[in-house]
Scaffold this active site. Structure first.
Site, PDB file in Angstrom:
ATOM      1  N   HIS A 111      92.110 -16.742   2.685  1.00 42.03           N
ATOM      2  CA  HIS A 111      90.880 -17.517   2.490  1.00 42.03           C
ATOM      3  C   HIS A 111      90.262 -17.707   3.884  1.00 42.03           C
ATOM      4  O   HIS A 111      90.986 -17.801   4.880  1.00 42.03           O
ATOM      5  CB  HIS A 111      91.277 -18.876   1.897  1.00 42.03           C
ATOM      6  CG  HIS A 111      90.136 -19.749   1.473  1.00 42.03           C
ATOM      7  ND1 HIS A 111      89.372 -20.451   2.377  1.00 42.03           N
ATOM      8  CD2 HIS A 111      89.642 -20.056   0.251  1.00 42.03           C
ATOM      9  CE1 HIS A 111      88.466 -21.149   1.723  1.00 42.03           C
ATOM     10  NE2 HIS A 111      88.598 -20.925   0.428  1.00 42.03           N
ATOM     11  N   ASP A 188      99.489 -21.561   4.196  1.00 46.79           N
ATOM     12  CA  ASP A 188      98.378 -22.197   3.489  1.00 46.79           C
ATOM     13  C   ASP A 188      98.802 -22.366   2.027  1.00 46.79           C
ATOM     14  O   ASP A 188      98.865 -21.402   1.269  1.00 46.79           O
ATOM     15  CB  ASP A 188      97.143 -21.303   3.620  1.00 46.79           C
ATOM     16  CG  ASP A 188      95.979 -21.793   2.765  1.00 46.79           C
ATOM     17  OD1 ASP A 188      96.130 -22.830   2.092  1.00 46.79           O
ATOM     18  OD2 ASP A 188      94.933 -21.125   2.777  1.00 46.79           O
ATOM     19  N   GLN A 191      96.645 -23.083  -2.784  1.00 48.45           N
ATOM     20  CA  GLN A 191      96.738 -22.631  -4.180  1.00 48.45           C
ATOM     21  C   GLN A 191      98.118 -22.854  -4.787  1.00 48.45           C
ATOM     22  O   GLN A 191      98.229 -23.175  -5.962  1.00 48.45           O
ATOM     23  CB  GLN A 191      96.375 -21.136  -4.289  1.00 48.45           C
ATOM     24  CG  GLN A 191      94.900 -20.850  -4.083  1.00 48.45           C
ATOM     25  CD  GLN A 191      94.006 -21.542  -5.121  1.00 48.45           C
ATOM     26  OE1 GLN A 191      94.416 -21.815  -6.245  1.00 48.45           O
ATOM     27  NE2 GLN A 191      92.782 -21.830  -4.730  1.00 48.45           N
ATOM     28  N   LYS A 214      93.097 -29.998  -5.368  1.00 43.45           N
ATOM     29  CA  LYS A 214      93.594 -28.891  -6.199  1.00 43.45           C
ATOM     30  C   LYS A 214      94.896 -29.282  -6.898  1.00 43.45           C
ATOM     31  O   LYS A 214      95.452 -28.525  -7.670  1.00 43.45           O
ATOM     32  CB  LYS A 214      93.800 -27.642  -5.349  1.00 43.45           C
ATOM     33  CG  LYS A 214      92.468 -27.099  -4.804  1.00 43.45           C
ATOM     34  CD  LYS A 214      92.618 -25.723  -4.235  1.00 43.45           C
ATOM     35  CE  LYS A 214      91.586 -25.452  -3.177  1.00 43.45           C
ATOM     36  NZ  LYS A 214      90.491 -24.611  -3.613  1.00 43.45           N
ATOM     37  N   CYS A 352      85.408 -17.037  -0.919  1.00 34.20           N
ATOM     38  CA  CYS A 352      85.732 -17.312   0.486  1.00 34.20           C
ATOM     39  C   CYS A 352      86.829 -16.381   0.997  1.00 34.20           C
ATOM     40  O   CYS A 352      87.689 -16.797   1.800  1.00 34.20           O
ATOM     41  CB  CYS A 352      86.159 -18.768   0.702  1.00 34.20           C
ATOM     42  SG  CYS A 352      84.915 -19.926   0.175  1.00 34.20           S
TER      43      CYS A 352
HETATM   44  N1  PMP Z   1      93.064 -21.838   1.244  1.00 38.16           N
HETATM   45  C1  PMP Z   1      92.998 -21.373   0.000  1.00 38.16           C
HETATM   46  C2  PMP Z   1      93.931 -20.280  -0.428  1.00 38.16           C
HETATM   47  C3  PMP Z   1      92.059 -21.907  -0.896  1.00 38.16           C
HETATM   48  O1  PMP Z   1      91.999 -21.437  -2.141  1.00 38.16           O
HETATM   49  C4  PMP Z   1      91.208 -22.946  -0.445  1.00 38.16           C
HETATM   50  C5  PMP Z   1      90.154 -23.553  -1.372  1.00 38.16           C
HETATM   51  N2  PMP Z   1      89.471 -22.644  -2.148  1.00 38.16           N
HETATM   52  C6  PMP Z   1      91.332 -23.392   0.872  1.00 38.16           C
HETATM   53  C7  PMP Z   1      92.278 -22.826   1.686  1.00 38.16           C
HETATM   54  C8  PMP Z   1      90.462 -24.494   1.406  1.00 38.16           C
HETATM   55  O2  PMP Z   1      90.667 -25.673   0.723  1.00 38.16           O
HETATM   56  P1  PMP Z   1      89.678 -26.915   0.922  1.00 38.16           P
HETATM   57  O3  PMP Z   1      88.305 -26.386   0.659  1.00 38.16           O
HETATM   58  O4  PMP Z   1      90.131 -27.890  -0.099  1.00 38.16           O
HETATM   59  O5  PMP Z   1      89.849 -27.381   2.317  1.00 38.16           O
END
Ligand code: PMP
Length: 397
Positions: A111, A188, A191, A214, A352
């Site tokens: 991401h 990270d 998910q 999440k 993203c």
């Molecule tokens: N890493 C991953 C794999 C994600 O899916 C996301 C959110 N889509 C993020 C980081 C970022 O999370 P946040 O927008 O809640 O900071």
């Protein structure tokens, strides 16, 4: 299965298949935050009155709950505003300590939140930004990882579970390899945190980041786990109230970790809400959630495979809780628009993660993602709407 616990899903005739973007909130989380604002609200770590003590106790108890959930100790838990801030906090620290000749190793499937901060840290420090690949299955190319990992690598950044591929990465193995060359590893967990048990001691990772929203918790709060020694070696991220020990004109000294990284008024009500969400998930049991979501993901994949010209992003069908796909050359936005007419919420775009789409020769995809509240009725409604939409878009008679 648990749909009735979620007021929005009980009241709206919506088919919510976008949990990977953000999960809906159970009643008990909403109630917990409402009650806290009504009965216990005062800024934390600051006042002597009973309210302030109650508030601080609830905040620190939330830290303990989160720590227990991932098998960490409370002083290894930093409250941030989300996974993005957690990763930026670590990358900003590394930007100050990396030197030319050092390397940072990141997966192509990351991401942007776990890609761009490292790229920028390298630009600032003169370190080399290196990217390892995935196989056509979407699984990590371990040969490429091994080739690019060296004793120059200072940190590896990788998702526990990609938000496009839906595959769980072999984090324990990656960690072991990274540690062998003396590198640290940031995982990270944005998910994975709502879909599988996380034990940071077992993973042995140095940092683990995730967001509350999440995990059925509120927005505006996230977690950075760091091994105590790793947190202690990071420079502070932001400066301000609460994170100092002593301030003088010529010098400021900082509080111990984790408070050193919590400058200013923290999202303490959200932290309390997140702790309630953790308790909610614990009460159901992560094992039960995993079994339910695995079964439902397989059901979704089986149904999607009956649709002509469906291609999945990443060939492996060993996916957990989310599936990204395209249908021939039909624009995914056209499909998502048609689905929206039937109140089916899915995601369309690069999610993203532009580079992993390019890796598979696409710019964007449609993503269906599941939460503990989804069931086969949701998938059936989605499939009915998808088939109808495709038939319209293809101009079938
Ligand atoms: N890493 C991953 C794999 C994600 O899916 C996301 C959110 N889509 C993020 C980081 C970022 O999370 P946040 O927008 O809640 O900071």
């Amino acid at each position: 299965m648990f749909r009735q616990d979620f007021p929005l899903l009980s009241n709206e005739s919506v088919v919510y298949l976008d949990t990977a973007a953000s999960a809906q909130k159970p009643e008990i989380v909403l109630r917990e935050m409402d009650t806290f604002y009504r009965t216990s609200y005062a800024n934390v770590h600051r006042g002597q009155c009973a309210l302030a003590s109650r508030s601080t106790a609830a905040y620190e108890s939330a830290r303990e709950t989160v720590a227990r959930f991932i098998q960490a100790s409370p002083d290894e838990i930093v409250f941030t505003k989300g996974a993005t801030e957690s990763i930026n906090l670590v990358a900003a620290g590394y930007a100050q300590t990396l030197r030319p000749g050092d390397e940072v190793l990141v997966c192509v499937a990351e991401h942007h939140a776990n890609f761009v901060p490292w790229q920028q840290a390298c630009l600032r420090s003169g370190a080399l930004f290196n990217v390892f690949n995935v196989l056509p299955t979407g699984e990590i190319d371990m040969n490429d990882f091994r080739e690019k990992l060296s004793d120059r690598t200072k940190i590896v950044a990788v998702a526990h579970m990609s938000n496009v591929l839906g595959l769980l990465n072999p984090v324990r193995e990656l960690t072991e390899l990274a540690h062998r060359v003396g590198a640290k590893i940031l995982v990270d967990g944005a998910q994975s945190i709502a879909h599988t048990s996380v034990d940071v001691r077992d993973l042995d990772c140095d940092f683990f980041a995730f967001s509350g929203h999440k995990l059925y918790g509120p927005t505006g709060v996230g977690i950075l786990y760091g091994k105590k020694s790793c947190l202690e070696s990071l420079p502070p991220y932001q400066f301000g109230g609460d994170m100092i020990r002593h301030v003088a004109v010529d010098k400021t000294t900082f509080a111990d970790v984790p408070v050193r990284f919590e400058a200013g008024t923290t999202p303490f009500v959200e932290a309390v809400g997140l702790a309630k969400a953790v308790e909610y998930v614990e009460a159901i049991g992560m094992r039960q959630i995993e079994v339910h979501e695995k079964e439902l993901t397989h059901y979704l994949i089986d149904r999607l495979r009956t649709v002509p010209d469906v291609t999945f992003v990443g060939d492996s069908l060993n996916k957990r809780g989310l599936v990204s796909f395209n249908v021939g050359d039909i624009h995914p936005s056209d499909i998502a628009f048609a689905l929206a007419q039937d109140h089916i919420c899915v995601r369309v775009g690069h999610h993203c993660a532009m580079l992993i789409h390019h890796r598979f020769g696409r710019d964007i995809s449609l993503r269906v993602s599941l939460g503990l509240y989804n069931d086969r009725n949701d998938i059936d409604a989605f499939m009915r709407s998808l088939k109808k939409s495709l038939s319209l878009l293809r101009g079938d008679k």
